[in-house]
Design a protein around this motif. Structure first.
Motif, PDB file in Angstrom:
ATOM      1  N   GLY A 152       0.804  -1.213   0.000  1.00 45.36           N
ATOM      2  CA  GLY A 152       0.000   0.000   0.000  1.00 45.36           C
ATOM      3  C   GLY A 152       0.837   1.262   0.000  1.00 45.36           C
ATOM      4  O   GLY A 152       2.036   1.253  -0.308  1.00 45.36           O
ATOM      5  N   VAL A 153       0.196   2.376   0.396  1.00 44.21           N
ATOM      6  CA  VAL A 153       0.864   3.672   0.310  1.00 44.21           C
ATOM      7  C   VAL A 153       0.257   4.649   1.319  1.00 44.21           C
ATOM      8  O   VAL A 153      -0.930   4.558   1.650  1.00 44.21           O
ATOM      9  CB  VAL A 153       0.762   4.242  -1.127  1.00 44.21           C
ATOM     10  CG1 VAL A 153      -0.668   4.627  -1.477  1.00 44.21           C
ATOM     11  CG2 VAL A 153       1.709   5.409  -1.347  1.00 44.21           C
TER      12      VAL A 153
ATOM     13  N   VAL B 187      10.503   3.333  -0.917  1.00 41.79           N
ATOM     14  CA  VAL B 187       9.967   4.457  -1.688  1.00 41.79           C
ATOM     15  C   VAL B 187       8.668   4.096  -2.394  1.00 41.79           C
ATOM     16  O   VAL B 187       7.904   4.980  -2.799  1.00 41.79           O
ATOM     17  CB  VAL B 187      11.031   4.972  -2.689  1.00 41.79           C
ATOM     18  CG1 VAL B 187      11.193   3.987  -3.857  1.00 41.79           C
ATOM     19  CG2 VAL B 187      10.706   6.377  -3.183  1.00 41.79           C
ATOM     20  N   ASP B 188       8.372   2.810  -2.526  1.00 45.78           N
ATOM     21  CA  ASP B 188       7.119   2.387  -3.150  1.00 45.78           C
ATOM     22  C   ASP B 188       5.898   2.643  -2.269  1.00 45.78           C
ATOM     23  O   ASP B 188       4.763   2.455  -2.730  1.00 45.78           O
ATOM     24  CB  ASP B 188       7.157   0.888  -3.481  1.00 45.78           C
ATOM     25  CG  ASP B 188       8.105   0.557  -4.615  1.00 45.78           C
ATOM     26  OD1 ASP B 188       8.350   1.439  -5.463  1.00 45.78           O
ATOM     27  OD2 ASP B 188       8.604  -0.576  -4.654  1.00 45.78           O
ATOM     28  N   HIS B 189       6.117   3.081  -1.043  1.00 52.95           N
ATOM     29  CA  HIS B 189       5.014   3.142  -0.090  1.00 52.95           C
ATOM     30  C   HIS B 189       4.767   4.540   0.463  1.00 52.95           C
ATOM     31  O   HIS B 189       4.129   4.704   1.497  1.00 52.95           O
ATOM     32  CB  HIS B 189       5.264   2.137   1.031  1.00 52.95           C
ATOM     33  CG  HIS B 189       5.542   0.776   0.496  1.00 52.95           C
ATOM     34  ND1 HIS B 189       4.593   0.052  -0.195  1.00 52.95           N
ATOM     35  CD2 HIS B 189       6.686   0.040   0.464  1.00 52.95           C
ATOM     36  CE1 HIS B 189       5.126  -1.084  -0.604  1.00 52.95           C
ATOM     37  NE2 HIS B 189       6.390  -1.111  -0.220  1.00 52.95           N
ATOM     38  N   VAL B 190       5.232   5.553  -0.271  1.00 55.03           N
ATOM     39  CA  VAL B 190       4.982   6.931   0.134  1.00 55.03           C
ATOM     40  C   VAL B 190       4.607   7.746  -1.092  1.00 55.03           C
ATOM     41  O   VAL B 190       5.125   7.541  -2.191  1.00 55.03           O
ATOM     42  CB  VAL B 190       6.206   7.532   0.856  1.00 55.03           C
ATOM     43  CG1 VAL B 190       7.429   7.613  -0.061  1.00 55.03           C
ATOM     44  CG2 VAL B 190       5.880   8.897   1.446  1.00 55.03           C
ATOM     45  N   ALA B 191       3.661   8.655  -0.898  1.00 56.28           N
ATOM     46  CA  ALA B 191       3.188   9.536  -1.961  1.00 56.28           C
ATOM     47  C   ALA B 191       2.866  10.891  -1.323  1.00 56.28           C
ATOM     48  O   ALA B 191       3.326  11.185  -0.213  1.00 56.28           O
ATOM     49  CB  ALA B 191       1.976   8.926  -2.658  1.00 56.28           C
ATOM     50  N   LEU B 192       2.093  11.695  -2.019  1.00 58.97           N
ATOM     51  CA  LEU B 192       1.725  13.016  -1.518  1.00 58.97           C
ATOM     52  C   LEU B 192       0.218  13.075  -1.324  1.00 58.97           C
ATOM     53  O   LEU B 192      -0.546  12.559  -2.145  1.00 58.97           O
ATOM     54  CB  LEU B 192       2.190  14.104  -2.483  1.00 58.97           C
ATOM     55  CG  LEU B 192       3.700  14.139  -2.740  1.00 58.97           C
ATOM     56  CD1 LEU B 192       4.041  15.152  -3.831  1.00 58.97           C
ATOM     57  CD2 LEU B 192       4.469  14.443  -1.461  1.00 58.97           C
ATOM     58  N   GLY B 193      -0.211  13.705  -0.225  1.00 59.90           N
ATOM     59  CA  GLY B 193      -1.637  13.823   0.092  1.00 59.90           C
ATOM     60  C   GLY B 193      -1.907  15.144   0.781  1.00 59.90           C
ATOM     61  O   GLY B 193      -2.151  15.216   1.980  1.00 59.90           O
ATOM     62  N   SER B 194      -1.884  16.222   0.035  1.00 63.64           N
ATOM     63  CA  SER B 194      -1.721  17.581   0.546  1.00 63.64           C
ATOM     64  C   SER B 194      -2.726  18.000   1.612  1.00 63.64           C
ATOM     65  O   SER B 194      -2.383  18.676   2.567  1.00 63.64           O
ATOM     66  CB  SER B 194      -1.801  18.583  -0.612  1.00 63.64           C
ATOM     67  OG  SER B 194      -3.111  18.613  -1.166  1.00 63.64           O
TER      68      SER B 194
END
Length: 349
Positions: A252-253, A291-298
């Motif tokens: 997941g992320v 790094v596959d498990h982090v993104a941006l969610g402002s």
């Protein structure tokens, strides 16, 4: 569009437009809020999860009014009723589809990962119909099926209040997310029904027991669309290392939230902080969990962001700071949009 179009985990732009007596057109540049179409194009914003959220009446998130010796402890707001939530949900969803209809092909509500990928490649702003807090959904799930046919593809079971499915975390610092009971029987059934339909389940705002209930029940990757690392900022809204490990194991992320109190070590509300606070949370998850498990969610248009990131036009500065930290181009592609594409591809039918 840049090589790093940003697909974002959460915004409250629909509610901002809905609440305004005379909102400017989304397709005309203005200084209102954090996102409009022209500013998004300047900032390399390729789209995101457009939240449909029903606020409590006569209630504001104001933790500064509930100060303690070492932070704040804001009580949960009361539940809201189904009829009011459904009315508000329909109104905001209608606004989302009206944006699409009036966009002349520049804005699309996406229902598949292929549609999302096409939009990112062809400079079309992509929007995911997301509901934050499931009060509008009856426990027979009739509304869920209708909303799915309309385009619903992501659901946050709770906001920071109780409902028929579970209980959210309060705005509390310092605090673990272990603040209440887990999902109700209806909440567990909702997870199963979302799995059947291919609706992504968002664990943001859910307390820790509820998070682990989702983890035990779901067959899809675990997702928190706008939550940060509790190890760096011990506010109840953030994710513990154990939760981040479960997200990782499920492929997941977590999308990093720009809310100042979720970024700061002291949980403070001051906005004079650098972009490095955001980078720090991204890097913590990337380096410890992958790094596959982090993104941006402002959480644009729904929270107080740092002065260093006044609105969506400032996003290239954030990408530059991530580069300066040492993230390579292939890693930046994952953080800015690739990880969302992967998870949605594994989740949606």
């Amino acid at each position: 569009m840049t090589n790093f179009p940003i697909f974002d985990g959460h915004n409250d732009t629909l509610l901002r437009l809905h609440k305004s007596d005379d909102p400017p057109s989304f397709f005309e540049e203005s200084s209102a809020g954090h996102i409009d179409f022209p500013r998004a194009k300047k900032g390399g914003f390729g789209g995101g999860f457009f939240a449909v959220y029903t606020p409590n009446e006569n209630y504001e998130v104001e933790p500064e009014k509930y100060l303690t010796e070492d932070g704040y402890d804001m009580p949960l707001p009361p539940p809201i009723n189904h009829e009011r939530a459904l009315t508000c949900t329909n109104a905001l969803a209608s606004r989302l589809f009206q944006l699409e209809a009036s966009s002349q092909g520049r804005f699309k509500v996406v229902r598949t990962a292929d549609e999302l990928e096409y939009c990112l490649k062809h400079d079309v702003m992509a929007a995911i119909f997301h509901i934050e807090g499931a009060e509008a959904i009856d426990t027979n799930f009739d509304a869920l099926h209708v909303l799915y046919q309309a385009g619903l593809r992501s659901l946050g079971i709770v906001w920071s209040r109780p409902n028929q499915y579970g209980e959210g975390v309060p705005f509390r610092y310092p605090s673990s997310p272990d603040t209440g009971a887990g999902l109700t029987d209806a909440g567990k059934a909702l997870v199963r029904e979302c799995n059947k339909l291919g609706i992504m389940i968002d664990t943001t705002h859910l307390n820790e027991k509820g998070f682990w209930d989702v983890a035990r029940l779901t067959g899809a990757p675990l997702v928190a669309t706008h939550s940060n690392a509790h190890a760096l900022s011990p506010i109840a809204r953030n994710l513990t290392d154990q939760q981040l490990s479960a997200i990782t194991e499920s492929n997941g992320v977590a999308g990093i939230n720009y809310a100042v109190n979720m970024l700061r070590e002291d949980g403070g509300l001051g906005t004079d902080i650098s972009l490095d606070k955001i980078v720090r949370h991204v890097a913590y998850i990337a380096e410890k969990f992958g790094v596959d498990h982090v993104a941006l969610g402002s959480d644009f248009d729904g929270t107080t962001v740092p002065d260093s990131l006044k609105d969506v036009t400032e996003l290239p500065k954030l990408v530059d700071r991530l580069k300066a930290h040492g993230f390579r181009d292939n890693e930046l592609q994952k953080i800015t949009h690739g990880n969302w594409l992967r998870v949605l591809g594994e989740t949606w039918k």
